[in-house]
Design a protein around this motif. Structure first.
Motif, PDB file in Angstrom:
ATOM      1  N   TYR A  40       0.849  -1.195   0.000  1.00 40.74           N
ATOM      2  CA  TYR A  40       0.000   0.000   0.000  1.00 40.74           C
ATOM      3  C   TYR A  40       0.882   1.241   0.000  1.00 40.74           C
ATOM      4  CZ  TYR A  40       1.258  -0.100   4.910  1.00 40.74           C
ATOM      5  OH  TYR A  40       1.974  -0.135   6.079  1.00 40.74           O
ATOM      6  N   ASN A  41       0.309   2.331  -0.447  1.00 39.76           N
ATOM      7  CA  ASN A  41       1.010   3.606  -0.499  1.00 39.76           C
ATOM      8  C   ASN A  41       0.998   4.234   0.895  1.00 39.76           C
ATOM      9  OD1 ASN A  41       1.105   6.635  -0.710  1.00 39.76           O
ATOM     10  ND2 ASN A  41       1.608   6.068  -2.819  1.00 39.76           N
ATOM     11  N   HIS A  42       2.172   4.638   1.373  1.00 39.69           N
ATOM     12  CA  HIS A  42       2.289   5.218   2.709  1.00 39.69           C
ATOM     13  C   HIS A  42       2.541   6.718   2.609  1.00 39.69           C
ATOM     14  CE1 HIS A  42       4.327   5.863   6.709  1.00 39.69           C
ATOM     15  NE2 HIS A  42       3.181   5.310   7.045  1.00 39.69           N
ATOM     16  N   PHE A  43       1.457   7.489   2.684  1.00 40.38           N
ATOM     17  CA  PHE A  43       1.500   8.952   2.650  1.00 40.38           C
ATOM     18  C   PHE A  43       2.181   9.509   1.393  1.00 40.38           C
ATOM     19  CE2 PHE A  43       1.131   8.131   7.228  1.00 40.38           C
ATOM     20  CZ  PHE A  43       0.039   8.927   7.525  1.00 40.38           C
ATOM     21  N   GLY A  44       2.280   8.700   0.342  1.00 39.76           N
ATOM     22  CA  GLY A  44       2.943   9.134  -0.876  1.00 39.76           C
ATOM     23  C   GLY A  44       4.448   9.022  -0.806  1.00 39.76           C
ATOM     24  N   TYR A  45       4.983   8.662   0.348  1.00 42.36           N
ATOM     25  CA  TYR A  45       6.428   8.526   0.503  1.00 42.36           C
ATOM     26  C   TYR A  45       6.952   7.284  -0.205  1.00 42.36           C
ATOM     27  CZ  TYR A  45       6.105  11.907   4.359  1.00 42.36           C
ATOM     28  OH  TYR A  45       5.870  13.011   5.125  1.00 42.36           O
ATOM     29  N   SER A  46       6.253   6.156   0.008  1.00 47.27           N
ATOM     30  CA  SER A  46       6.767   4.885  -0.490  1.00 47.27           C
ATOM     31  C   SER A  46       5.650   3.855  -0.548  1.00 47.27           C
ATOM     32  CB  SER A  46       7.883   4.369   0.425  1.00 47.27           C
ATOM     33  OG  SER A  46       7.353   4.122   1.721  1.00 47.27           O
ATOM     34  N   VAL A 159      -2.331 -12.490  -7.789  1.00 44.89           N
ATOM     35  CA  VAL A 159      -2.381 -11.088  -7.394  1.00 44.89           C
ATOM     36  C   VAL A 159      -3.804 -10.547  -7.552  1.00 44.89           C
ATOM     37  CG1 VAL A 159      -1.715 -10.275  -9.692  1.00 44.89           C
ATOM     38  CG2 VAL A 159      -1.221  -8.862  -7.705  1.00 44.89           C
ATOM     39  N   THR A 160      -4.166  -9.628  -6.679  1.00 45.92           N
ATOM     40  CA  THR A 160      -5.426  -8.895  -6.792  1.00 45.92           C
ATOM     41  C   THR A 160      -5.266  -7.589  -6.025  1.00 45.92           C
ATOM     42  OG1 THR A 160      -7.852  -9.084  -6.651  1.00 45.92           O
ATOM     43  CG2 THR A 160      -6.607  -9.812  -4.730  1.00 45.92           C
ATOM     44  N   ILE A 162      -7.532  -4.885  -3.529  1.00 44.48           N
ATOM     45  CA  ILE A 162      -8.766  -4.651  -2.775  1.00 44.48           C
ATOM     46  C   ILE A 162      -8.719  -3.247  -2.189  1.00 44.48           C
ATOM     47  CG2 ILE A 162      -9.048  -7.095  -2.196  1.00 44.48           C
ATOM     48  CD1 ILE A 162      -8.043  -6.339   0.676  1.00 44.48           C
ATOM     49  N   LYS A 163      -9.872  -2.768  -1.732  1.00 44.23           N
ATOM     50  CA  LYS A 163      -9.940  -1.530  -0.956  1.00 44.23           C
ATOM     51  C   LYS A 163     -10.067  -1.932   0.509  1.00 44.23           C
ATOM     52  CE  LYS A 163     -11.598   1.809  -4.252  1.00 44.23           C
ATOM     53  NZ  LYS A 163     -10.290   2.429  -4.366  1.00 44.23           N
ATOM     54  N   ARG A 164      -9.143  -1.481   1.319  1.00 45.33           N
ATOM     55  CA  ARG A 164      -9.182  -1.869   2.730  1.00 45.33           C
ATOM     56  C   ARG A 164     -10.400  -1.295   3.434  1.00 45.33           C
ATOM     57  NH1 ARG A 164      -6.393   1.926   6.148  1.00 45.33           N
ATOM     58  NH2 ARG A 164      -5.517   3.632   4.922  1.00 45.33           N
ATOM     59  N   SER A 165     -10.882  -0.149   2.961  1.00 46.51           N
ATOM     60  CA  SER A 165     -12.079   0.437   3.570  1.00 46.51           C
ATOM     61  C   SER A 165     -13.306  -0.457   3.377  1.00 46.51           C
ATOM     62  CB  SER A 165     -12.337   1.833   3.002  1.00 46.51           C
ATOM     63  OG  SER A 165     -12.515   1.775   1.602  1.00 46.51           O
ATOM     64  N   ASP A 166     -13.320  -1.276   2.325  1.00 43.69           N
ATOM     65  CA  ASP A 166     -14.436  -2.214   2.112  1.00 43.69           C
ATOM     66  C   ASP A 166     -14.509  -3.255   3.222  1.00 43.69           C
ATOM     67  OD1 ASP A 166     -15.106  -0.962  -0.260  1.00 43.69           O
ATOM     68  OD2 ASP A 166     -14.238  -2.514  -1.553  1.00 43.69           O
ATOM     69  N   PHE A 167     -13.408  -3.445   3.936  1.00 46.93           N
ATOM     70  CA  PHE A 167     -13.340  -4.454   4.990  1.00 46.93           C
ATOM     71  C   PHE A 167     -13.268  -3.827   6.385  1.00 46.93           C
ATOM     72  CE2 PHE A 167     -11.818  -6.447   1.131  1.00 46.93           C
ATOM     73  CZ  PHE A 167     -12.451  -7.675   1.157  1.00 46.93           C
ATOM     74  N   GLY A 168     -13.645  -2.566   6.505  1.00 41.31           N
ATOM     75  CA  GLY A 168     -13.652  -1.913   7.810  1.00 41.31           C
ATOM     76  C   GLY A 168     -12.271  -1.609   8.344  1.00 41.31           C
ATOM     77  N   ALA A 169     -11.304  -1.407   7.440  1.00 43.85           N
ATOM     78  CA  ALA A 169      -9.929  -1.142   7.865  1.00 43.85           C
ATOM     79  C   ALA A 169      -9.379   0.090   7.148  1.00 43.85           C
ATOM     80  CB  ALA A 169      -9.057  -2.359   7.579  1.00 43.85           C
ATOM     81  N   GLY A 170     -10.215   1.116   6.982  1.00 44.58           N
ATOM     82  CA  GLY A 170      -9.843   2.263   6.164  1.00 44.58           C
ATOM     83  C   GLY A 170      -9.265   3.463   6.896  1.00 44.58           C
ATOM     84  N   PHE A 172      -7.095   6.392   8.145  1.00 44.96           N
ATOM     85  CA  PHE A 172      -6.068   7.238   7.535  1.00 44.96           C
ATOM     86  C   PHE A 172      -6.153   7.306   6.002  1.00 44.96           C
ATOM     87  CE2 PHE A 172      -3.743   5.772  11.470  1.00 44.96           C
ATOM     88  CZ  PHE A 172      -3.975   6.940  12.185  1.00 44.96           C
ATOM     89  N   ALA A 173      -7.156   6.657   5.412  1.00 44.60           N
ATOM     90  CA  ALA A 173      -7.344   6.796   3.957  1.00 44.60           C
ATOM     91  C   ALA A 173      -7.888   8.194   3.690  1.00 44.60           C
ATOM     92  CB  ALA A 173      -8.313   5.736   3.446  1.00 44.60           C
ATOM     93  N   PRO A 174      -7.518   8.867   2.675  1.00 46.05           N
ATOM     94  CA  PRO A 174      -6.702   8.411   1.546  1.00 46.05           C
ATOM     95  C   PRO A 174      -5.204   8.671   1.732  1.00 46.05           C
ATOM     96  CG  PRO A 174      -7.549  10.565   1.017  1.00 46.05           C
ATOM     97  CD  PRO A 174      -8.060  10.215   2.403  1.00 46.05           C
ATOM     98  N   TYR A 175      -4.801   9.239   2.879  1.00 43.94           N
ATOM     99  CA  TYR A 175      -3.375   9.553   3.068  1.00 43.94           C
ATOM    100  C   TYR A 175      -2.522   8.295   3.034  1.00 43.94           C
ATOM    101  CZ  TYR A 175      -5.716  13.786   4.369  1.00 43.94           C
ATOM    102  OH  TYR A 175      -6.529  14.881   4.346  1.00 43.94           O
ATOM    103  N   VAL A 176      -2.990   7.293   3.762  1.00 42.41           N
ATOM    104  CA  VAL A 176      -2.416   5.957   3.617  1.00 42.41           C
ATOM    105  C   VAL A 176      -3.341   5.265   2.621  1.00 42.41           C
ATOM    106  CG1 VAL A 176      -1.917   3.771   4.753  1.00 42.41           C
ATOM    107  CG2 VAL A 176      -1.459   5.929   5.937  1.00 42.41           C
ATOM    108  N   GLY A 177      -2.788   4.753   1.535  1.00 44.01           N
ATOM    109  CA  GLY A 177      -3.584   4.246   0.424  1.00 44.01           C
ATOM    110  C   GLY A 177      -4.689   3.291   0.811  1.00 44.01           C
ATOM    111  N   ASP A 178      -5.864   3.524   0.205  1.00 42.99           N
ATOM    112  CA  ASP A 178      -6.989   2.623   0.414  1.00 42.99           C
ATOM    113  C   ASP A 178      -6.842   1.369  -0.448  1.00 42.99           C
ATOM    114  OD1 ASP A 178      -9.409   1.801   1.523  1.00 42.99           O
ATOM    115  OD2 ASP A 178     -10.623   2.883   0.057  1.00 42.99           O
ATOM    116  N   ASP A 179      -6.212   1.525  -1.611  1.00 43.34           N
ATOM    117  CA  ASP A 179      -5.976   0.373  -2.478  1.00 43.34           C
ATOM    118  C   ASP A 179      -4.816  -0.448  -1.924  1.00 43.34           C
ATOM    119  OD1 ASP A 179      -7.997   1.077  -4.225  1.00 43.34           O
ATOM    120  OD2 ASP A 179      -6.650   2.097  -5.625  1.00 43.34           O
ATOM    121  N   VAL A 180      -5.069  -1.724  -1.737  1.00 50.78           N
ATOM    122  CA  VAL A 180      -4.050  -2.633  -1.212  1.00 50.78           C
ATOM    123  C   VAL A 180      -3.878  -3.760  -2.219  1.00 50.78           C
ATOM    124  CG1 VAL A 180      -3.431  -4.223   0.645  1.00 50.78           C
ATOM    125  CG2 VAL A 180      -4.626  -2.083   1.175  1.00 50.78           C
TER     126      VAL A 180
END
Length: 191
Positions: A40-46, A159-160, A162-170, A172-180
């Protein structure tokens, strides 16, 4: 002459019908060579990458019939981020909530083949008690005799995303990427 003809017909019929009755084979996941990862994207850093160290399950495959099933269980307490402190943090209520939901499961609903190669696996992914359909794209698949355990084994990479917010784990999104991105390397040994 009639007996020879009947024998020939029986032999030909058995030749063409036998593959349709190929038996499904069961493979047990090798936990020492199966490590689901997530990115996942961490604040756009990495792009951060972590994995789970304990995975169990079975894969049933009928290669001739091009069918089968996949049943996988991942221990959320085995998450490995590279930091003991962050492992504890990600197991909290905002993310995996490992105390209440110690397992992530994937149960297939169908397998798709491209010729003799497994191409994708459709199924239901459950995280934190929330179940969503996902399609795992299989990027490699191989079965052969394992040189060490002396049994047939199969391995795959899938590989696939998912959106972590779909599983109740969202959190800090969107700062920490929602796409995992889920990257699964699996090996299983025939029973």
């Amino acid at each position: 002459m009639q007996l020879k003809r009947l024998a020939l017909i029986s032999t030909l019929a058995a030749t063409f019908v036998a593959p349709a009755f190929a038996a499904p084979e069961t493979f047990v996941i090798d936990g020492t060579h199966t490590f689901p990862r997530f990115e996942y994207n961490h604040f756009g850093y990495s792009t951060q990458q972590s994995r789970f160290n304990k995975t169990t399950g079975t894969i049933v495959i009928d290669r001739a019939g091009k069918s089968g099933s996949v049943d996988v269980t991942i221990d959320t307490k085995s998450v490995d981020t590279g930091s003991d402190l962050f492992n504890e943090h990600i197991q909290g209520e905002d993310f995996f909530d490992s105390a209440k939901h110690p397992k992530i499961t994937f149960k297939s609903t169908g397998l798709s083949f491209d010729g003799d190669k497994l191409a994708s696996v459709d199924g239901n992914l459950t995280i934190k008690g929330v179940t969503k359909p996902v399609k795992l794209e299989v990027t490699s698949f191989k079965c052969m005799d394992h040189p060490i355990v002396k049994k047939e084994a199969c391995g795959a990479n899938a590989v696939t995303t998912i959106k972590r917010s779909d599983f109740g784990a969202g959190k800090f999104a969107p700062y920490v990427g929602d796409d995992v991105k889920l990257v699964i390397a699996v090996e299983a040994v025939k029973q």
